[in-house]
Design a protein around this motif. Sequence first.
Motif, PDB file in Angstrom:
ATOM      1  N   LEU A 155    -114.764 -13.070  23.548  1.00 49.38           N
ATOM      2  CA  LEU A 155    -115.146 -11.820  24.204  1.00 49.38           C
ATOM      3  C   LEU A 155    -113.940 -10.935  24.513  1.00 49.38           C
ATOM      4  O   LEU A 155    -114.002  -9.715  24.412  1.00 49.38           O
ATOM      5  N   LYS A 158    -109.528  -8.759  22.088  1.00 47.79           N
ATOM      6  CA  LYS A 158    -108.813  -7.489  22.023  1.00 47.79           C
ATOM      7  C   LYS A 158    -107.805  -7.373  23.173  1.00 47.79           C
ATOM      8  O   LYS A 158    -106.640  -7.060  22.954  1.00 47.79           O
ATOM      9  N   GLU A 159    -108.269  -7.674  24.382  1.00 46.61           N
ATOM     10  CA  GLU A 159    -107.397  -7.563  25.551  1.00 46.61           C
ATOM     11  C   GLU A 159    -106.301  -8.630  25.517  1.00 46.61           C
ATOM     12  O   GLU A 159    -105.152  -8.362  25.864  1.00 46.61           O
ATOM     13  N   LEU A 162    -103.629  -7.474  22.936  1.00 42.36           N
ATOM     14  CA  LEU A 162    -102.805  -6.349  23.370  1.00 42.36           C
ATOM     15  C   LEU A 162    -101.841  -6.754  24.490  1.00 42.36           C
ATOM     16  O   LEU A 162    -100.655  -6.434  24.439  1.00 42.36           O
ATOM     17  N   PHE A 165     -99.046  -9.043  23.035  1.00 39.22           N
ATOM     18  CA  PHE A 165     -98.065  -8.388  22.165  1.00 39.22           C
ATOM     19  C   PHE A 165     -97.260  -7.329  22.909  1.00 39.22           C
ATOM     20  O   PHE A 165     -96.030  -7.311  22.838  1.00 39.22           O
ATOM     21  N   MET A 169     -97.428  -1.443  27.123  1.00 37.43           N
ATOM     22  CA  MET A 169     -98.417  -0.485  26.661  1.00 37.43           C
ATOM     23  C   MET A 169     -99.770  -0.762  27.323  1.00 37.43           C
ATOM     24  O   MET A 169    -100.472   0.151  27.742  1.00 37.43           O
ATOM     25  N   SER A 173    -101.648   1.938  29.682  1.00 30.13           N
ATOM     26  CA  SER A 173    -102.920   2.525  29.293  1.00 30.13           C
ATOM     27  C   SER A 173    -104.061   2.029  30.176  1.00 30.13           C
ATOM     28  O   SER A 173    -105.225   2.229  29.858  1.00 30.13           O
ATOM     29  N   LEU A 175    -104.941  -1.171  31.346  1.00 31.51           N
ATOM     30  CA  LEU A 175    -105.579  -2.485  31.253  1.00 31.51           C
ATOM     31  C   LEU A 175    -105.210  -3.355  32.460  1.00 31.51           C
ATOM     32  O   LEU A 175    -104.083  -3.293  32.937  1.00 31.51           O
TER      33      LEU A 175
ATOM     34  N   LYS B  70    -105.945   5.944  30.033  1.00 28.73           N
ATOM     35  CA  LYS B  70    -106.399   5.757  28.653  1.00 28.73           C
ATOM     36  C   LYS B  70    -105.897   6.859  27.728  1.00 28.73           C
ATOM     37  O   LYS B  70    -105.837   6.699  26.528  1.00 28.73           O
ATOM     38  N   GLN B  91    -102.650  -3.233  11.986  1.00 29.05           N
ATOM     39  CA  GLN B  91    -103.232  -3.726  13.238  1.00 29.05           C
ATOM     40  C   GLN B  91    -102.479  -3.198  14.444  1.00 29.05           C
ATOM     41  O   GLN B  91    -103.049  -2.933  15.490  1.00 29.05           O
ATOM     42  N   CYS B  92    -101.156  -3.067  14.281  1.00 34.06           N
ATOM     43  CA  CYS B  92    -100.326  -2.583  15.377  1.00 34.06           C
ATOM     44  C   CYS B  92    -100.724  -1.152  15.739  1.00 34.06           C
ATOM     45  O   CYS B  92    -100.826  -0.793  16.909  1.00 34.06           O
ATOM     46  N   LEU B  95    -103.994  -0.983  17.614  1.00 32.09           N
ATOM     47  CA  LEU B  95    -103.932  -1.281  19.056  1.00 32.09           C
ATOM     48  C   LEU B  95    -104.054   0.002  19.879  1.00 32.09           C
ATOM     49  O   LEU B  95    -104.559  -0.014  21.000  1.00 32.09           O
ATOM     50  N   GLY B  96    -103.588   1.115  19.306  1.00 31.95           N
ATOM     51  CA  GLY B  96    -103.670   2.392  20.010  1.00 31.95           C
ATOM     52  C   GLY B  96    -105.094   2.780  20.368  1.00 31.95           C
ATOM     53  O   GLY B  96    -105.329   3.476  21.355  1.00 31.95           O
ATOM     54  N   TYR B  98    -107.427   0.673  21.280  1.00 29.91           N
ATOM     55  CA  TYR B  98    -108.035  -0.294  22.209  1.00 29.91           C
ATOM     56  C   TYR B  98    -108.343   0.276  23.596  1.00 29.91           C
ATOM     57  O   TYR B  98    -109.415   0.018  24.134  1.00 29.91           O
ATOM     58  N   PRO B  99    -107.404   1.035  24.207  1.00 23.78           N
ATOM     59  CA  PRO B  99    -107.667   1.466  25.590  1.00 23.78           C
ATOM     60  C   PRO B  99    -108.977   2.233  25.743  1.00 23.78           C
ATOM     61  O   PRO B  99    -109.670   2.084  26.744  1.00 23.78           O
ATOM     62  N   LEU B 101    -111.647   1.909  23.828  1.00 22.22           N
ATOM     63  CA  LEU B 101    -112.807   1.189  23.321  1.00 22.22           C
ATOM     64  C   LEU B 101    -113.647   0.578  24.431  1.00 22.22           C
ATOM     65  O   LEU B 101    -114.853   0.470  24.322  1.00 22.22           O
ATOM     66  N   GLY B 102    -112.991   0.184  25.514  1.00 19.57           N
ATOM     67  CA  GLY B 102    -113.739  -0.469  26.585  1.00 19.57           C
ATOM     68  C   GLY B 102    -113.944  -1.943  26.302  1.00 19.57           C
ATOM     69  O   GLY B 102    -113.724  -2.407  25.178  1.00 19.57           O
ATOM     70  N   LEU B 103    -114.379  -2.675  27.328  1.00 19.86           N
ATOM     71  CA  LEU B 103    -114.551  -4.121  27.222  1.00 19.86           C
ATOM     72  C   LEU B 103    -115.552  -4.488  26.133  1.00 19.86           C
ATOM     73  O   LEU B 103    -116.519  -3.770  25.900  1.00 19.86           O
ATOM     74  N   LEU B 104    -115.331  -5.609  25.511  1.00 25.95           N
ATOM     75  CA  LEU B 104    -116.272  -6.236  24.581  1.00 25.95           C
ATOM     76  C   LEU B 104    -116.505  -5.476  23.273  1.00 25.95           C
ATOM     77  O   LEU B 104    -117.207  -5.951  22.398  1.00 25.95           O
ATOM     78  N   LYS B 105    -115.932  -4.277  23.134  1.00 26.00           N
ATOM     79  CA  LYS B 105    -116.140  -3.536  21.881  1.00 26.00           C
ATOM     80  C   LYS B 105    -115.004  -3.810  20.907  1.00 26.00           C
ATOM     81  O   LYS B 105    -113.850  -3.904  21.288  1.00 26.00           O
ATOM     82  N   ARG B 106    -115.358  -3.934  19.645  1.00 27.36           N
ATOM     83  CA  ARG B 106    -114.353  -4.159  18.604  1.00 27.36           C
ATOM     84  C   ARG B 106    -114.067  -2.851  17.876  1.00 27.36           C
ATOM     85  O   ARG B 106    -114.964  -2.015  17.756  1.00 27.36           O
ATOM     86  N   ARG B 147     -99.141   4.748  16.577  1.00 20.49           N
ATOM     87  CA  ARG B 147    -100.031   4.108  17.543  1.00 20.49           C
ATOM     88  C   ARG B 147    -100.457   5.105  18.640  1.00 20.49           C
ATOM     89  O   ARG B 147    -101.606   5.121  19.058  1.00 20.49           O
ATOM     90  N   GLN B 151    -104.230   6.637  19.468  1.00 20.90           N
ATOM     91  CA  GLN B 151    -104.776   6.616  20.832  1.00 20.90           C
ATOM     92  C   GLN B 151    -105.356   7.984  21.202  1.00 20.90           C
ATOM     93  O   GLN B 151    -106.093   8.112  22.164  1.00 20.90           O
TER      94      GLN B 151
END
Lengths: 282, 241
Positions: A155, A158-159, A162, A165, A169, A173, A175, B70, B91-92, B95-96, B98-99, B101-106, B147, B151
């Motif tokens: 679950l 992702k967190e 990030l 790594f 950041m 942002s 987290l 964010k 992938q690096c 990562l930008g 991700y902030p 996207l919110g929890l649980l989202k890919r 990145r 974002q």
Amino acid sequence: MGTALLNFINDLSTYAFLRHALYTAIILGVSCGMVGCFIILRGLALMGDAISHAVLPGVAISYLLHISYFYGAVAFGLLTALSISFIGQHSKIKSDAAIGIVFSAFLALGIILITKIQSAINLNNILFGNVLTIKESDRILTYVISGIVLLTIFLFFKELMLTTFDRVMAQASGLPVKFIDYMIMIMLTLITVVSLQTVGVILVVSLLITPAATAYLLTQKLTTMLWLSALIGALSAVVGLFLSVTYNLPSGVVIVLVAASIFTFVFLFNQKTGLAWKAFRP
Amino acid sequence: MLSIKDLSVTYSNGTHALEKADASLPESSITGIIGPNGGGKSSFLKGILGLVPHKGQALFKGQALDKFAKNTAYVEQKGNLDMDFPISVEQCVLLGTYPKLGLLKRPGKREKALAGEALSRVGLSAYKNRQIGELSGGQFQRVLIARTLAQEAELILLDEPFVGIDVQSEKIIVSLLQELAKEGATILVVHHDLSKVKNYFDHLILINKTVIAVGPTEIVYSKENLQKTFDLPAVTLLPSS
């Protein structure tokens, strides 16, 4: 070897306890392998070692209070992690020194408690583990905890990625970096405690670190590293248990040695960085 | 507008890195932060972001900055990332995304498209499958800039992005930042090379323990202000007897 393997398979179908031991060991290999990836990428290998040794007093106290060793062990595992970061934050002591102080003290306390109280705890079993004698309740606990830990990784992947790594950041942002830190410490403690039965206090760290480190040498992708590490953990468990039953050796130590052998093989022969390839390359 | 009020940064060992810094900057601008080593330039950025213990506050569009986290991208001074981490260039950059996207989202198609576009803007599409450790310093800095693009940050803070990188990478990054500023981003860059200040930045903040001067480059970039900032009294310029 062929007949030994046939015998092992035969034994598996005959003896339920052997089957249960095998399932438990495989599941632990998988969950330790996955958690271990984050542990080594975050430089927490020593922390894992410390927590596993420091749960000992918790096991003894649980026995005194007639509760499952799980609760006491988890409490002392978390206490260890907290004490280590407390010392680090409130003095100039660096974390490796703090780890050394805290875990040796707790380990010593645990040994005194276990030897002094008239207990049925077999120190040898706690120190080195024996998956073949695992009780049903402990087995179910292992499945449940492993399930929770694997689900958490799925679950929050992702967190976890990030913050592991690029912590800065992640923090900039917005987290909840501290929350993720605690989550990893709790996962580490839980998985360590349920592994005690299988490989024991002394060798838990091997299940956490060795498969993950082996996978780290083999791939440059985090998801692949997690799967490989899980696979190597499970493979070590199966082969270890087979050798342990066949040659009548303690299961925990054999599993550890199998994992270490796989690591050594990969270290020497993997194509990119293997020492053996380097030596023969013109 | 980005406004910084009474920002002080004091570290736990008692060092006062920055005291009562005030500055206001317009949106859609690119600002250079100039000052001597140890003058508090990095602490200024970290204080704005709330990454270090600080007093005072930073407001962006009238709101506290943590509400904008964010939308805030920060690239640290080089050297703190694990270049052996199992992560590819693509992938690096991803990562930008991700902030937001919110929890649980890919990350899905939209995010991957953002990352792909960002990589092509820094001219590194061909390297997307490389492990980050295989890049040169300048290329990796461009990945970090990509990145922040992915974002879609409105506020971008960069700490010495041009240190130790090749000329080509520096050119690409500068022109990209200027484009972004035109598109509406507010960008702050800690910088130490005075010779390029006039070409790179439309605004300047001169810092030495506090803000010495702030405003449009053509006004702030004066001999007098620079002497004040770098503690260069006229005396030191005289030949010694």
